[in-house]
Design an enzyme around this catalytic site. Structure first.
Site, PDB file in Angstrom:
ATOM      1  N   ASN A   6       0.853  -1.185   0.000  1.00  0.00           N
ATOM      2  CA  ASN A   6       0.000   0.000   0.000  1.00  0.00           C
ATOM      3  C   ASN A   6       0.896   1.245   0.000  1.00  0.00           C
ATOM      4  OD1 ASN A   6      -1.363   2.280   1.102  1.00  0.00           O
ATOM      5  ND2 ASN A   6      -3.021   0.956   1.776  1.00  0.00           N
ATOM      6  N   ASP A   8      -0.082   4.494  -0.097  1.00  0.00           N
ATOM      7  CA  ASP A   8      -0.773   5.737   0.282  1.00  0.00           C
ATOM      8  C   ASP A   8       0.146   6.732   0.991  1.00  0.00           C
ATOM      9  OD1 ASP A   8      -3.057   4.563  -0.685  1.00  0.00           O
ATOM     10  OD2 ASP A   8      -3.902   4.118   1.283  1.00  0.00           O
ATOM     11  N   HIS A   9       1.010   6.196   1.862  1.00  0.00           N
ATOM     12  CA  HIS A   9       1.841   7.104   2.664  1.00  0.00           C
ATOM     13  C   HIS A   9       2.871   7.868   1.841  1.00  0.00           C
ATOM     14  CE1 HIS A   9      -0.118   6.100   6.228  1.00  0.00           C
ATOM     15  NE2 HIS A   9       0.519   4.992   6.528  1.00  0.00           N
ATOM     16  N   ARG A  17       3.862  18.878   1.163  1.00  0.00           N
ATOM     17  CA  ARG A  17       4.439  20.085   0.576  1.00  0.00           C
ATOM     18  C   ARG A  17       3.711  20.544  -0.688  1.00  0.00           C
ATOM     19  NH1 ARG A  17       9.725  21.919   1.995  1.00  0.00           N
ATOM     20  NH2 ARG A  17       9.704  21.797   4.257  1.00  0.00           N
ATOM     21  N   HIS A  42      -5.550   3.600  -1.763  1.00  0.00           N
ATOM     22  CA  HIS A  42      -6.875   3.862  -1.187  1.00  0.00           C
ATOM     23  C   HIS A  42      -7.282   5.272  -1.587  1.00  0.00           C
ATOM     24  CE1 HIS A  42      -9.505   3.938   2.754  1.00  0.00           C
ATOM     25  NE2 HIS A  42     -10.182   4.244   1.670  1.00  0.00           N
ATOM     26  N   ARG A  44      -9.519   7.890  -0.977  1.00  0.00           N
ATOM     27  CA  ARG A  44     -10.490   8.258   0.059  1.00  0.00           C
ATOM     28  C   ARG A  44     -11.402   9.373  -0.441  1.00  0.00           C
ATOM     29  NH1 ARG A  44      -8.880   6.246   5.361  1.00  0.00           N
ATOM     30  NH2 ARG A  44     -10.635   7.430   6.118  1.00  0.00           N
ATOM     31  N   ARG A  48      -7.212  12.580   0.847  1.00  0.00           N
ATOM     32  CA  ARG A  48      -6.147  13.097   1.715  1.00  0.00           C
ATOM     33  C   ARG A  48      -4.756  12.596   1.334  1.00  0.00           C
ATOM     34  NH1 ARG A  48      -7.250   9.657   7.195  1.00  0.00           N
ATOM     35  NH2 ARG A  48      -9.278  10.628   7.044  1.00  0.00           N
ATOM     36  N   GLU A  69      -8.500   0.360  -3.146  1.00  0.00           N
ATOM     37  CA  GLU A  69      -9.304   0.327  -1.918  1.00  0.00           C
ATOM     38  C   GLU A  69     -10.276   1.475  -1.968  1.00  0.00           C
ATOM     39  OE1 GLU A  69      -7.680   0.767   2.106  1.00  0.00           O
ATOM     40  OE2 GLU A  69      -6.359  -0.849   1.507  1.00  0.00           O
ATOM     41  N   THR A  99      -6.845   6.075  10.050  1.00  0.00           N
ATOM     42  CA  THR A  99      -6.753   4.992   9.061  1.00  0.00           C
ATOM     43  C   THR A  99      -8.029   4.158   9.184  1.00  0.00           C
ATOM     44  OG1 THR A  99      -5.424   3.099   8.313  1.00  0.00           O
ATOM     45  CG2 THR A  99      -5.486   3.510  10.685  1.00  0.00           C
ATOM     46  N   THR A 100      -8.211   3.194   8.282  1.00  0.00           N
ATOM     47  CA  THR A 100      -9.437   2.379   8.330  1.00  0.00           C
ATOM     48  C   THR A 100      -9.536   1.709   9.695  1.00  0.00           C
ATOM     49  OG1 THR A 100      -8.958   1.923   6.016  1.00  0.00           O
ATOM     50  CG2 THR A 100     -10.768   0.707   7.012  1.00  0.00           C
ATOM     51  N   GLU A 150     -10.784  -9.707   2.737  1.00  0.00           N
ATOM     52  CA  GLU A 150      -9.503  -9.366   3.362  1.00  0.00           C
ATOM     53  C   GLU A 150      -9.771  -9.303   4.858  1.00  0.00           C
ATOM     54  OE1 GLU A 150      -7.027  -6.282   1.664  1.00  0.00           O
ATOM     55  OE2 GLU A 150      -6.360  -5.676   3.658  1.00  0.00           O
ATOM     56  N   HIS A 190      -3.567  -4.981   7.596  1.00  0.00           N
ATOM     57  CA  HIS A 190      -3.722  -3.870   8.528  1.00  0.00           C
ATOM     58  C   HIS A 190      -2.879  -4.107   9.777  1.00  0.00           C
ATOM     59  CE1 HIS A 190      -5.286  -0.257  10.271  1.00  0.00           C
ATOM     60  NE2 HIS A 190      -5.948  -0.023   9.157  1.00  0.00           N
ATOM     61  N   GLY A 191      -1.925  -3.229   9.959  1.00  0.00           N
ATOM     62  CA  GLY A 191      -1.088  -3.295  11.161  1.00  0.00           C
ATOM     63  C   GLY A 191      -0.004  -4.357  11.115  1.00  0.00           C
ATOM     64  N   GLY A 212       1.181  -1.623   4.325  1.00  0.00           N
ATOM     65  CA  GLY A 212       1.580  -0.271   3.943  1.00  0.00           C
ATOM     66  C   GLY A 212       2.497   0.388   4.946  1.00  0.00           C
TER      67      GLY A 212
HETATM   68  N1  PXP Z   1      -5.789  -3.313   4.125  1.00  0.00           N
HETATM   69  C1  PXP Z   1      -6.726  -2.349   4.246  1.00  0.00           C
HETATM   70  C2  PXP Z   1      -8.112  -2.669   3.822  1.00  0.00           C
HETATM   71  C3  PXP Z   1      -6.388  -1.066   4.728  1.00  0.00           C
HETATM   72  O1  PXP Z   1      -7.341  -0.121   4.861  1.00  0.00           O
HETATM   73  C4  PXP Z   1      -5.052  -0.791   5.061  1.00  0.00           C
HETATM   74  C5  PXP Z   1      -4.672   0.575   5.516  1.00  0.00           C
HETATM   75  O2  PXP Z   1      -4.866   1.497   4.510  1.00  0.00           O
HETATM   76  C6  PXP Z   1      -4.105  -1.826   4.899  1.00  0.00           C
HETATM   77  C7  PXP Z   1      -4.513  -3.079   4.450  1.00  0.00           C
HETATM   78  C8  PXP Z   1      -2.685  -1.615   5.232  1.00  0.00           C
HETATM   79  O3  PXP Z   1      -2.544  -1.364   6.590  1.00  0.00           O
HETATM   80  P1  PXP Z   1      -1.163  -0.885   7.159  1.00  0.00           P
HETATM   81  O4  PXP Z   1      -0.870   0.437   6.544  1.00  0.00           O
HETATM   82  O5  PXP Z   1      -1.389  -0.829   8.632  1.00  0.00           O
HETATM   83  O6  PXP Z   1      -0.146  -1.924   6.747  1.00  0.00           O
END
Ligand code: PXP
Length: 236
Positions: A6, A8-9, A17, A42, A44, A48, A69, A99-100, A150, A190-191, A212
């Site tokens: 992922n 996104d970050h 910036r 993702h 959103r 963001r 996502e 976050t989600t 998932e 996630h996490g 991510g």
């Molecule tokens: N899966 C889903 C559905 C998510 O919403 C996220 C966070 O955007 C992730 C996976 C990845 O989570 P993490 O950034 O904590 O690895």
């Protein structure tokens, strides 16, 4: 197990910036080169981090799969049908969340989600539902027509190394088994990080992990290529 990264970050940092760097496309290509099997973005509602153009440009640039996502909204469905990512992962979305936060409540929105999924599948897009690891949500997911779930690993990740780890792990394991017995393919995410990810090997036939935050964080010190390689080696 396959690795979805992922990115996104990377967009979050770029947007801090308002300029062009770091470029999410470059990030996606580095992930691809170093063993990622899909790139997750993702989009959103508040845009963001990832913007509409990012999704289109990532799709154009990578050879591996794009996993989009998104929330269960008409706007997002329209975008998905235009962009045609390899897969979409439907998530709940709250404006204020960092976050989600939790899984999608499929059970109480069964009809809405079933109707939402249909045109996506008809367009050849694989659909995954991001759900908490519990029996009711798994059973409801199997009725929607989505091919994947998932499993939300957030609670397991928080509990890792504490007395609750086993309880949370067991929920994932049981949910995966149930889902597979109902014909669903199972992803998780996630996490997850470099310490807690190893237990995902104990869950039979998990298909892909979506990660991510820990990979992008690690990349600050190790470089994105090494961060992806290290995670890839842990989950293979
Ligand atoms: N899966 C889903 C559905 C998510 O919403 C996220 C966070 O955007 C992730 C996976 C990845 O989570 P993490 O950034 O904590 O690895």
């Amino acid at each position: 197990m396959l690795l979805g990264v992922n990115i996104d970050h990377v967009a979050t940092l770029r947007n801090a910036r308002g300029g062009f760097e770091p470029d999410p496309i470059t990030a996606a290509l580095i992930c691809e080169k170093n063993g990622a099997t899909s790139i997750t973005t993702h989009l959103r509602e508040d845009r963001r981090h990832i913007k509409d153009e990012d999704v289109k440009n990532v799709k154009k640039s990578i050879k591996i799969n794009l996993n989009l996502e998104m929330a269960v909204t008409d706007e997002m469905q329209k975008i998905a049908l235009e962009v045609k990512p390899h897969s979409v992962c439907l998530v709940p979305e709250k404006r204020q969340e960092v976050t989600t936060e939790g899984g999608l409540d499929v059970k109480s929105q069964l009809e809405k989600i079933t109707n939402f999924v249909k045109p996506l599948i008809n367009a050849g897009i694989e659909v995954s539902l991001f759900i908490d690891p519990n029996e009711e949500q798994v059973k409801a997911s199997a009725q929607t027509g989505a091919q994947f779930i998932e499993l939300h690993t957030g609670q397991y990740s928080l509990a890792y190394g504490t007395k609750d780890e086993e309880i949370e792990f067991d929920k994932l394991n049981q949910s995966a088994k149930l889902a597979q017995s109902l014909g669903l393919k199972v992803n998780a995410g996630h996490g997850l990080n470099y310490e807690n990810v190893h237990r995902m090997h104990e869950i039979k036939d998990l298909y892909e992990l979506n990660i991510g935050h820990s990979i992008i964080s690690h990349s600050i010190f190790k470089g994105l290529d090494n961060a992806v390689i290290e995670m890839r080696d842990l989950i293979r």
